[in-house]
Write an enzyme that holds these catalytic residues in place. Structure first.
Site, PDB file in Angstrom:
ATOM      1  N   ASP A  78      14.343   4.780  -5.438  1.00  0.00           N
ATOM      2  CA  ASP A  78      14.741   3.557  -4.560  1.00  0.00           C
ATOM      3  C   ASP A  78      15.834   3.897  -3.690  1.00  0.00           C
ATOM      4  O   ASP A  78      16.568   4.774  -4.102  1.00  0.00           O
ATOM      5  CB  ASP A  78      15.065   2.386  -5.411  1.00  0.00           C
ATOM      6  CG  ASP A  78      14.582   0.933  -4.844  1.00  0.00           C
ATOM      7  OD1 ASP A  78      14.232   0.994  -3.602  1.00  0.00           O
ATOM      8  OD2 ASP A  78      14.545   0.156  -5.705  1.00  0.00           O
ATOM      9  N   ARG A 106      24.591  -4.613  -1.454  1.00  0.00           N
ATOM     10  CA  ARG A 106      23.860  -4.930  -2.770  1.00  0.00           C
ATOM     11  C   ARG A 106      25.073  -4.218  -3.581  1.00  0.00           C
ATOM     12  O   ARG A 106      24.547  -3.820  -4.666  1.00  0.00           O
ATOM     13  CB  ARG A 106      22.792  -4.219  -2.616  1.00  0.00           C
ATOM     14  CG  ARG A 106      21.846  -4.568  -3.913  1.00  0.00           C
ATOM     15  CD  ARG A 106      20.448  -3.886  -3.951  1.00  0.00           C
ATOM     16  NE  ARG A 106      19.571  -4.291  -5.144  1.00  0.00           N
ATOM     17  CZ  ARG A 106      19.541  -3.627  -6.165  1.00  0.00           C
ATOM     18  NH1 ARG A 106      20.009  -2.412  -6.293  1.00  0.00           N
ATOM     19  NH2 ARG A 106      18.510  -4.147  -7.169  1.00  0.00           N
ATOM     20  N   LYS A 150       9.929   6.303  -9.564  1.00  0.00           N
ATOM     21  CA  LYS A 150      10.179   5.650  -8.382  1.00  0.00           C
ATOM     22  C   LYS A 150      11.345   5.553  -7.842  1.00  0.00           C
ATOM     23  O   LYS A 150      12.498   5.384  -8.413  1.00  0.00           O
ATOM     24  CB  LYS A 150      10.000   4.065  -8.643  1.00  0.00           C
ATOM     25  CG  LYS A 150      10.118   3.004  -7.565  1.00  0.00           C
ATOM     26  CD  LYS A 150       9.849   1.468  -7.958  1.00  0.00           C
ATOM     27  CE  LYS A 150      10.038   0.520  -6.936  1.00  0.00           C
ATOM     28  NZ  LYS A 150       9.700  -0.728  -7.562  1.00  0.00           N
ATOM     29  N   ASN A 208      18.662   1.110  -1.557  1.00  0.00           N
ATOM     30  CA  ASN A 208      18.673  -0.273  -1.600  1.00  0.00           C
ATOM     31  C   ASN A 208      19.893  -0.602  -0.570  1.00  0.00           C
ATOM     32  O   ASN A 208      20.426  -1.700  -0.663  1.00  0.00           O
ATOM     33  CB  ASN A 208      18.696  -0.999  -2.818  1.00  0.00           C
ATOM     34  CG  ASN A 208      17.670  -1.227  -3.506  1.00  0.00           C
ATOM     35  OD1 ASN A 208      16.258  -1.293  -3.061  1.00  0.00           O
ATOM     36  ND2 ASN A 208      17.379  -0.645  -4.885  1.00  0.00           N
ATOM     37  N   ASP A 257       9.814  12.850  50.020  1.00  0.00           N
ATOM     38  CA  ASP A 257      11.179  12.340  50.216  1.00  0.00           C
ATOM     39  C   ASP A 257      11.386  10.952  49.880  1.00  0.00           C
ATOM     40  O   ASP A 257      10.690   9.975  50.305  1.00  0.00           O
ATOM     41  CB  ASP A 257      11.643  12.343  51.759  1.00  0.00           C
ATOM     42  CG  ASP A 257      13.233  12.475  51.928  1.00  0.00           C
ATOM     43  OD1 ASP A 257      13.971  12.152  50.748  1.00  0.00           O
ATOM     44  OD2 ASP A 257      13.871  12.291  52.995  1.00  0.00           O
ATOM     45  N   CYS A 296      10.553   4.365  -2.258  1.00  0.00           N
ATOM     46  CA  CYS A 296      10.832   3.091  -2.210  1.00  0.00           C
ATOM     47  C   CYS A 296      12.363   2.790  -1.439  1.00  0.00           C
ATOM     48  O   CYS A 296      13.447   3.485  -1.702  1.00  0.00           O
ATOM     49  CB  CYS A 296      10.833   2.245  -3.513  1.00  0.00           C
ATOM     50  SG  CYS A 296      11.252   0.554  -3.357  1.00  0.00           S
ATOM     51  N   ASP A 304      11.340  -0.013 -14.826  1.00  0.00           N
ATOM     52  CA  ASP A 304      12.266  -0.166 -13.707  1.00  0.00           C
ATOM     53  C   ASP A 304      13.863  -0.183 -13.845  1.00  0.00           C
ATOM     54  O   ASP A 304      14.359   0.235 -14.689  1.00  0.00           O
ATOM     55  CB  ASP A 304      11.749  -1.470 -12.768  1.00  0.00           C
ATOM     56  CG  ASP A 304      12.059  -1.327 -11.165  1.00  0.00           C
ATOM     57  OD1 ASP A 304      13.247  -1.620 -10.889  1.00  0.00           O
ATOM     58  OD2 ASP A 304      11.178  -1.186 -10.593  1.00  0.00           O
ATOM     59  N   ASP A 305      14.472  -1.012 -12.948  1.00  0.00           N
ATOM     60  CA  ASP A 305      16.220  -0.709 -12.991  1.00  0.00           C
ATOM     61  C   ASP A 305      16.449  -1.352 -14.152  1.00  0.00           C
ATOM     62  O   ASP A 305      15.983  -2.125 -14.540  1.00  0.00           O
ATOM     63  CB  ASP A 305      16.419  -1.533 -11.741  1.00  0.00           C
ATOM     64  CG  ASP A 305      18.092  -1.486 -11.445  1.00  0.00           C
ATOM     65  OD1 ASP A 305      18.804  -0.579 -12.120  1.00  0.00           O
ATOM     66  OD2 ASP A 305      18.629  -1.908 -10.456  1.00  0.00           O
ATOM     67  N   ASP A 332       8.627  -5.065  -1.260  1.00  0.00           N
ATOM     68  CA  ASP A 332       9.155  -5.979  -2.227  1.00  0.00           C
ATOM     69  C   ASP A 332       8.408  -7.332  -2.311  1.00  0.00           C
ATOM     70  O   ASP A 332       8.434  -8.103  -3.242  1.00  0.00           O
ATOM     71  CB  ASP A 332      10.634  -6.161  -2.104  1.00  0.00           C
ATOM     72  CG  ASP A 332      11.300  -4.971  -3.018  1.00  0.00           C
ATOM     73  OD1 ASP A 332      10.854  -4.089  -3.445  1.00  0.00           O
ATOM     74  OD2 ASP A 332      12.657  -5.013  -2.633  1.00  0.00           O
TER      75      ASP A 332
END
Length: 731
Positions: free
Chosen positions: A478, A443, A476, A480, A53, A526, A366-367, A548
């Protein structure tokens, strides 16, 4: 049988090679947790539950004040029937109440492991390697069942847990909380280890005493995030890399999560993990089910290193999938830090020629290759090549690079949309948003609403169009920004709080379709680096861009922390230029190479600006990595000196058969009047003789581990040293 069941006592004993997990149905159908830890042959109740108890602990049976759900260790606890601790689940009924009463109904055991509908999970290639126990709880008043799933990998000492809610009644129910696992420990003599960080500073290690009350890590960002990881471990005081008890939990999920410990008034500790209940509701209609993500639970008495190697082996072989699971990963160069958005086809080809000369195997664009993408304000969602930069299109550029003897890879960010894009102008309702509210930008971009089938279909079609028409072998992927203004134009009001989870389900469906359709493509996840480095993504993409931040000294900690759960083969690690673009530090090229060699080696710099001597160093680095790539990517990883605790770091890789080792040592800042140091290696066979490949010196495995080697004293900041040893056959 790895799962032993006493049918009379309704006692369940999950028994691995070195671990046992025991639970039992006790009074009136309640499922109690009895033991998790070092393997025992039989459980006979030596640590029996003491019923007594306790003040303010109510009783389901008023005639027995010693029995309370508030004081017993449970497997999947609820709230409302007397347990005031963190519940594992909460259902709201049509009458608005949230009180339920689930008790044992039945159980079943089968060989193998079923897939989780719409969700990633660990798997079995042979049914004999896994055994699964399902325990079904039922609340007959509402005709709902909860299926608790326990899958045991007995040779790996791994238990995975997940839960399914089956509404077999007629009510429209609301799931307010649906966690994947809960474990009650009957003491609080633990320290808590979690991983935290930020963009460019991922996977720091936090270790603190477990305290009365709640300690929690979570994400409500729409992604697992770089800020807190979906991982938690309880360890005994004094546990280090090589010894001590560890109880670890890792969630196979990429969205909002929670992981909590709660110590109650009587020094019991409850650990819970699963989808974050914050801003979460799931409408569960008649004949509908809801599946929770999987938690991978590991127990070991061999310290954090032992825990990590269990996770590493499991994730390499039974989480990652596809042809790349067992393939050596290519050495790549990425143009981002060399060019950013400022490039054309000729400039890329020139970079590729320099890369080919030093032995790089894969060039990644890449970008900036699509739409009118000269900065990050525009064109996301418009996956059409920018003819200003690439007048002859992607096939021409890809073929130029392939003619140099390299593969071609491409960057995408398919989950996002720019306001300045043709896609947004055509479909402004396709983004995550709330009506009549201004956008919160991240972004300069918005998130597409992956809870909508037509949006998912658009992404699959857009990416497929590129991959079907361009000779690409690497992507890749991503992501962001994180989720704000959470709402979907396609969901009714009562389902708006499902948006974040439906987004993740949509993402998983996209990845399942694309990776199945293009098995020859190596997908790398990513999210501004390690912002979504989790086990859920690894199920679809067998490697992740770790951070990064490419500074070698920062990477010592980032890669060390990441390695607590994730194997080196899953970590993208690049050599970049100096001064480093993230922190401005200048480190020797040799040191940058040794750090990057502890993962999937790559380069992210303008090779055309290097001196002849520097190019020769890069060439030798790549040649060395190719020689030992299999060891790094498929060997056992040992952490030796912790950079979070010391002004130095060290780690090593040992082949499965213990015939080969590669090891690195790093000193951060040179110190005056420094002591002469000895480095002791780990994981070798004490009976083998090993040869130092560089010097030819012969040493016993026992000597290298217990005596160690003397480190040469070098007056230099950011020093990196490297060794390779192989077994020598002595006649």
């Amino acid at each position: 049988m790895a799962i032993i069941i006493d049918k009379e006592k309704l006692l369940f004993h999950l028994q691995g090679s070195n671990t046992s997990y025991v639970m039992q149905v006790i009074r009136d159908g309640y499922l109690a947790h009895l033991y998790w830890g070092k393997k025992i042959q039989n459980y006979r109740g030596s640590n029996k539950i003491i019923f007594m108890d306790r003040g303010f602990s109510p009783n389901p049976d008023g005639a027995d004040r010693a029995f309370s759900l508030d004081t017993i260790p449970q497997e999947y606890p609820s709230f409302g029937n007397g347990d005031f601790r963190i519940p594992a689940y909460q259902l709201q009924l049509e009458n608005g109440s949230t009180v339920t009463d689930f008790r044992y109904k039945e159980h079943r055991v089968y060989q193998g492991k079923a897939k989780l509908k719409g969700l990633p999970s660990t798997y079995a290639e042979d049914d004999g390697e896994v055994e699964t126990l399902e325990i079904i709880l039922e609340d007959p008043l509402i005709d709902v069942k909860i299926v608790l799933s326990y899958s045991l990998y007995p040779k790996r000492d791994v238990i995975t847990r997940s839960v399914r809610f089956d509404n077999e009644g007629q009510q429209q129910l609301k799931l307010l909380r649906a966690l994947s696992a809960s474990v009650d420990f009957r003491d609080d003599e633990y320290e808590l280890i979690t991983l935290y960080g930020a963009h460019n500073n991922e996977k720091n290690i936090a270790r603190r005493k477990v305290l009365p009350g709640i300690q929690m890590v979570d994400s409500c960002r729409g992604a697992s995030s770089p800020h807190q990881a979906p991982f938690m471990a309880l360890v005994r005081e004094g546990t280090d890399e090589d010894q001590g008890e560890v109880y670890a939990f890792n969630l196979v999920y990429s969205g909002n999560f929670t992981a909590q410990t709660q110590v109650d008034s009587y020094r019991n500790t409850r650990v819970t993990m699963g989808i974050n209940p914050f801003d979460f509701t799931w409408l569960l209609g008649p004949e509908e089910s809801f599946q929770t993500p999987e938690v991978v639970m590991v127990y070991t008495e061999n310290g954090l290193g032992g825990m990590s190697r269990i996770y590493h082996e499991l994730y390499r072989n039974r989480l990652c999938r596809g042809p790349f699971r067992d393939k050596e990963r290519p050495i790549l160069i990425n143009n981002w830090e060399a060019t950013y958005f400022n490039f054309d086809a000729d400039k890329i080809e020139q970079l590729a020629k320099e890369a080919q000369n030093v032995g790089v195997e894969l060039f990644v664009l890449d970008d900036g290759w699509f739409g009118k993408r000269d900065d990050d304000n525009t064109s996301l969602g418009d996956w059409v090549v920018d003819r200003r930069k690439l007048p002859d299109g992607l096939p021409d550029l890809a073929n130029r690079i392939r003619n140099l003897g390299m593969e071609f890879g491409l960057w995408f960010e398919p989950e996002m949309v720019s306001i300045d894009s043709d896609l947004y102008r055509k479909h402004p309702d396709w983004c995550i948003h709330v009506p009549d509210r201004p956008y919160t930008l991240g972004r300069n971009q918005l998130m597409l609403d992956l809870s909508r089938k037509e949006v998912c279909e658009y992404i699959v079609k857009s990416v497929s169009n590129i991959l079907s028409n361009v000779p690409i072998t690497y992507v890749k992927w991503d992501m962001n920004r994180h989720m704000t203004d959470v709402g979907s134009a396609a969901l009714p009001p009562e389902r708006q709080r499902e948006t974040a989870h439906r987004y993740i389900l949509g993402l998983y469906s996209i990845m399942e379709e694309l990776t199945s359709k293009f098995p020859h493509v190596l997908f790398e996840s990513c999210s501004s680096g390690g912002g979504r480095f989790d086990a859920g993504m690894l199920y679809y993409m067998p490697q992740t861009w770790t951070s990064d931040n490419t500074d070698a000294i920062c990477r010592l900690k980032i890669q060390w922390g990441t390695s607590l759960v994730y194997p080196p083969i899953t970590m993208g690690a690049h050599v970049s230029t100096v001064p480093n673009h993230q922190v401005g530090r200048i480190t020797p090229l040799e040191t940058r190479g040794y750090v990057a060699m502890a993962g999937n080696l790559g380069y992210e710099l303008d090779l055309t600006t290097l001196t002849v001597e520097e190019k020769e160093v890069v060439k030798k680095q790549i040649a060395l990595y190719k020689e030992m790539r299999s060891l790094i990517q498929f060997g056992n990883f040992y952490r030796i000196i912790n950079p979070f605790d010391e002004n130095e770091a060290a780690w090593s890789f040992v082949s499965e058969d213990q015939t080969e080792m590669a090891a690195s040592y790093f000193k951060v800042l040179s110190q005056p009047a420094a002591a002469i140091k000895t480095l002791k290696f780990k994981g070798l066979n004490p009976d083998y003789i090993y040869r130092n490949i560089e010097t030819g010196g012969l040493f016993g495995g026992d000597e290298l581990m217990h005596v160690g080697i003397t480190l040469t004293r070098v007056k230099q900041d950011f020093l990196g040293l490297f060794w390779r040893f192989v077994k020598e056959d002595i006649i």
